[in-house]
Design an enzyme around this catalytic site. Sequence first.
Site, mmCIF file in Angstrom:
data_model
loop_
_atom_site.group_PDB
_atom_site.id
_atom_site.type_symbol
_atom_site.label_atom_id
_atom_site.label_comp_id
_atom_site.label_asym_id
_atom_site.label_seq_id
_atom_site.Cartn_x
_atom_site.Cartn_y
_atom_site.Cartn_z
ATOM 1 N N SER A 132 0.840 -1.203 0.000
ATOM 2 C CA SER A 132 0.000 0.000 0.000
ATOM 3 C C SER A 132 0.874 1.251 0.000
ATOM 4 O O SER A 132 2.087 1.198 0.300
ATOM 5 C CB SER A 132 -0.994 0.035 1.162
ATOM 6 O OG SER A 132 -0.520 0.788 2.252
ATOM 7 N N TYR A 145 0.900 2.021 11.505
ATOM 8 C CA TYR A 145 0.574 1.293 10.276
ATOM 9 C C TYR A 145 1.626 1.575 9.213
ATOM 10 O O TYR A 145 2.128 0.644 8.558
ATOM 11 C CB TYR A 145 -0.812 1.715 9.787
ATOM 12 C CG TYR A 145 -1.282 0.993 8.543
ATOM 13 C CD1 TYR A 145 -1.582 -0.365 8.579
ATOM 14 C CD2 TYR A 145 -1.435 1.671 7.343
ATOM 15 C CE1 TYR A 145 -2.023 -1.029 7.441
ATOM 16 C CE2 TYR A 145 -1.874 1.016 6.198
ATOM 17 C CZ TYR A 145 -2.162 -0.336 6.250
ATOM 18 O OH TYR A 145 -2.597 -0.989 5.118
#
Length: 219
Positions: A132, A145
């Site tokens: 991502s 994250y």
Amino acid sequence: MGNVLITGAGSGLGQALAEQYAKAGHTVYLAGRTERKLLLVQKELRESGSKAEVLICDVSEPASVEECLKQLESIDILINNAGIGIFGDLASYRKEQMDQMLHTNVLGTVLMTQMALPKLKLAEGRVLNIISTAGLRGKTNESVYCASKFAVRGFTESLHKEWENEPLSATAVYMGGMNTPFWDESDHVKDPSGMKTPDVVAKQIFQEDDRREAIYIDR
């Protein structure tokens, strides 16, 4: 056609990737922690004439990964898709939340790749790590994250060097947020309906899966 092992295959991008690779004639192995979800995906794939098997696996647990891999004779493609996202400002994170993300996103990817390596070598296979855009730049309320995804980026780029003279390849996949169940337990994204759907992202990944070092869906 070969064997494709996909982690986090019970929903979202993992499910969409399973559909793409199965449609192309591969045998897909659906790995994840929730048997009910995996069986539903398997049922849909088998009803369309594809080959699909279910493997219950917690990627953050070495014994679980080992048991999962025992059930495959060979692996041509490993897609490390399993991931957890917990969002908020840095002060809000509890240690168990940080452990959960780092163990799944980082340790899970490393463990699965390391333990699958002997079978990947025999098949001269390839690994796709779903990272991502959180592995490309920092984002507000995503500090931990992003830390986990930067770690997977570093791991993948190191494999490019380590496997330079090996018949193996590793591809980093960078995409933005998608309209998936990933956001169900979070208010970080108020309305994911405007995001890309998993099938659109999976189709591009499949089309560009040619051993290149990186696939960019979004930057």
